[in-house]
Enzyme design. Structure first.
Site, PDB file in Angstrom:
ATOM      1  CG  HIS A  64      -0.498   0.108   2.522  1.00 11.93           C
ATOM      2  ND1 HIS A  64      -0.296   1.318   3.136  1.00 11.93           N
ATOM      3  CD2 HIS A  64      -0.150  -0.849   3.417  1.00 11.93           C
ATOM      4  CE1 HIS A  64       0.147   1.100   4.374  1.00 11.93           C
ATOM      5  NE2 HIS A  64       0.253  -0.203   4.564  1.00 11.93           N
ATOM      6  CD  GLU A 202      -3.142  -1.562   5.308  1.00 15.87           C
ATOM      7  OE1 GLU A 202      -3.171  -2.623   5.918  1.00 15.87           O
ATOM      8  OE2 GLU A 202      -2.768  -0.490   5.855  1.00 15.87           O
TER       9      GLU A 202
END
Lengths: 341, 342
Positions: A64, A202
């Site tokens: 992420h 995320e």
């Protein structure tokens, strides 16, 4: 690991939902090294890398781009900025830091009621984010509004630097580290086609992985991440969960995912055979984008390879170069072997 | 010539935790040499200067600011290289976790205050902040190697980055009290080439934050007839008690307190009015918690005044002050040196 590349990645600002600068940088690095790339509606960057062969299984690597930070929520009459957290930060790791606000990186400092005006009880109590404010040196709301908008991202200022000879410290290592590993993989010649997702959002609940995972529809998802060791002095196994400097962390379970036994065993067996330092988590703790990938379009089989990082979710994340090396090596072997797993 | 902001940056970036002020004292002494050759550093790290000599028969006026800053002191280094520290001065425990630290051994060693992993913390622990003695600093250096470059008693500071905010706001560690040394430099700039009715001495004293040794010894050695201490005072924020605060940008905070000399504060107020220098009152019922409390007691007593610089977030690495307030105090000090209440 190219530490210069990692440093550049960590110094970009990108809170959840505002990863654009990170996308631009990664695209500038990978262009010419991949078949195609696209940015999905939630801001994830999806890259297709052609290998020498097209395998039977579609393998996706994922890391992420977003980092924990804050957002401006209110501007006071006095020209101070109130903020909300974007991603989970320990309240005690925010006050007294220097920050940057918005695209123009307006400098600010996180202030709160001064020590000398506190009761003895207040001095020992954690200060909540809601009690803090960012001082950018404006004296009125109008002055501040000319520079800052409600919703502007707020990121920590922290130098990327060595701690001793074998460790690095910086903000946003969670998970620009994983991004750096994937950029380096994309720059290599790979034996099989692979997909790489640089996911958004995320830290606020795996949002980017849900959209990117749907688009790619992988059979296997390998999540390259960071995770928290509890290895302070006096804390031993199993309470430490994992330890800095003891290699790549491949867990059998975390708070979001029960990892398939066969992939877990593959990772540990392969690492031991190849002399790559590997450990597992001795507790059920943490979570990552696997929590999304395992449920998308019938589900992907997930494997998580993480670097243990102290002070995760702060301006001062610490990682070990040996662990980083172990994650890189194991990820590369995964790209060679998992397409035919 | 350096601007006041450049001097401030240089001073704030220097290291001088209480009792080990040497490096900061050197910087301050160098800056003083622009005004006089008569600069000395005392064995206890205070900087003394005679800036103007009107003659032995004339009284001596002292301008004082303290040179030390709060910090930490290394109390233990374990075999794995984790460092434990004690507090030197009033550290704000609320900001210690995950904080960047610089350990001042034979070299500058970066470190980080470790946080306990979330899975190890109870909800109660999450609501508390640790005592300074309980924090653990990670340097990434193995214990045996670390012990070669760091020893017990070495000081540590929180890392800080001097930054200019909007307008004339500046932020750094150690603005308490280096910003007040800069107020004195601003006064000396104003006084350049002017004839004074007094001998003018300047001191940048050690150990204000704890022990008060520097001010006490300095007042003895320099033997002033009249002294003005310059220190910081808490500036207002929306959450603070209005009655306990000065305000940023409203000028010199003139100290009014039992131990301070009434004639001096009245003179300071009169001079501020006469010269149109922005000022505000700072009224304290008991101690001033500055060097003024100590200077007054030395050598049979020294009549002392206090001027304070409004400062936000005192005792943090992000203390905020305004350059306009520094300039106002410089002007007021200069006006006093030219027309003192003796």
């Amino acid at each position: 690991m190219d530490l210069k590349l990692l440093e550049k990645l960590c110094e970009l600002n990108g809170i959840p939902g505002d990863e654009g600068d990170v996308v631009d940088f990664i695209v500038s690095e990978i262009e010419g090294h991949c078949e195609s790339w696209q940015v999905d509606p939630l801001g994830s960057l999806i890259v297709f890398k052609k290998g020498k062969e097209t395998p039977k299984k579609r393998v996706l690597f994922s890391a992420h781009m977003d980092e924990v930070g804050m957002m401006v929520s209110y501007i006071t009459d006095e020209g101070l900025l109130k903020v909300v957290q974007a991603g989970g930060i320990d309240d005690r790791a925010i006050f007294g830091r220097q920050v940057q606000i918005g695209k123009n990186r307006i400098p600010g400092v996180v202030g709160a009621k001064v020590l000398h005006h506190l009761t003895d009880e207040e001095r020992g109590k954690a200060l909540k984010t809601s009690k803090m404010y960012i001082d950018i040196g404006c004296t009125t709301r109008e002055e501040a509004e000319a520079l800052v908008e409600i919703g502007d991202p707020v990121c920590f200022v922290s130098d990327f630097e060595m701690l001793g000879k074998n460790r690095i410290k910086g903000k946003a290592l969670d998970d620009r580290f994983g991004c750096a590993v994937m950029i380096e993989m994309i720059k290599k010649d790979l034996p099989y086609d692979c997909w790489f997702c640089f996911t958004s959002q995320e830290e606020i609940g795996l949002k980017g992985a849900w959209s990117a995972g749907y688009i790619v529809n992988p059979d296997i998802a390998v999540i390259l991440e960071t995770t928290t060791p509890g290895d302070l002095p006096g804390v031993s196994a199993p309470d430490d969960c994992c330890r800095l400097g003891k290699g790549a962390v491949v867990p059998f379970m975390d708070r979001a995912t029960l990892y398939p036994r066969n992939l877990y065993k593959w990772a540990h067996t392969t690492a031991k055979e190849r002399g790559i330092a590997i450990q597992t988590k001795t507790l059920v703790a943490g979570g990552n984008d696997a929590g999304a990938y395992q449920k998308i379009r019938g589900g992907a089989a997930c494997l998580n390879i993480s670097a243990p990082c102290r002070c995760l979710h702060s301006a001062t994340v610490i990682a070990d170069l040996g662990d980083i090396d172990a994650v890189e090596k194991l990820a590369l072997i995964a790209a060679e072997e998992l397409p035919n797993f | 010539m350096m601007t006041l902001e450049e001097k401030l940056r240089l001073l704030c970036e220097a290291t001088g935790v209480t009792g080990d002020e040497g490096a900061a004292s050197e910087v301050a002494a160098d800056l003083l040499r622009e005004y006089t050759d008569k600069v000395t550093i005392t064995p206890d790290n205070s900087v003394h200067a005679i800036v103007y000599e009107a003659g032995e028969d004339k009284p001596t006026l002292l301008f004082d600011a303290h040179i030390d800053e709060i910090g930490m002191i290394v109390t233990h280094i374990d075999d794995d290289g984790f460092v434990r520290v004690g507090s030197v001065g009033g550290m704000d425990r609320r900001l210690l976790l995950a904080q960047e630290v610089v350990l001042h051994g034979t070299e500058e060693i970066p470190g980080v205050v470790l946080t306990r992993a979330p899975h190890l913390q109870s909800p109660e622990e999450h609501d508390k902040v640790p005592e300074v003695k309980d924090i653990i600093i990670d340097t990434g250096i193995p214990g045996d190697e670390l012990k070669e470059i760091l020893c017990l008693g070495d000081r540590a500071t929180l890392k800080s980055r001097f930054v200019r905010l909007q307008g004339d706001h500046v932020s750094s560690k150690a603005m308490d009290d280096r910003s007040c040394a800069v107020c004195i430099f601003a006064a000396l700039d104003e006084l350049k080439g002017k004839e004074l009715p007094v001998n003018l001495a300047v001191s940048f004293t050690s150990q204000e934050e704890i022990t008060g040794t520097g001010a006490t010894n300095t007042a003895y050695t320099l033997h002033p007839d009249v002294a003005i201490a310059v220190d910081v005072t808490n500036a207002m924020t929306p959450d603070s008690d209005k009655l306990k605060c000065s305000e940023l940008g409203k000028g010199a905070a003139i100290g009014i307190a039992p131990a301070l000399d009434r004639k001096i504060w009245k003179k300071l107020i009169a001079l501020a009015k006469e010269h149109d220098i922005p000022y505000q009152h700072e009224v304290m019922g008991g101690h001033t918690a500055t060097n003024a409390d100590l200077i007054v007691t030395v050598r049979g007593g020294v009549r002392t005044g206090l001027i304070s610089l409004p400062l936000r977030y005192m005792h943090t690495p992000i203390e905020v002050a305004r350059l306009c307030d520094i300039e106002a105090i410089g002007k007021l000090l200069a006006a006093y040196a030219l027309d003192p209440e003796l």
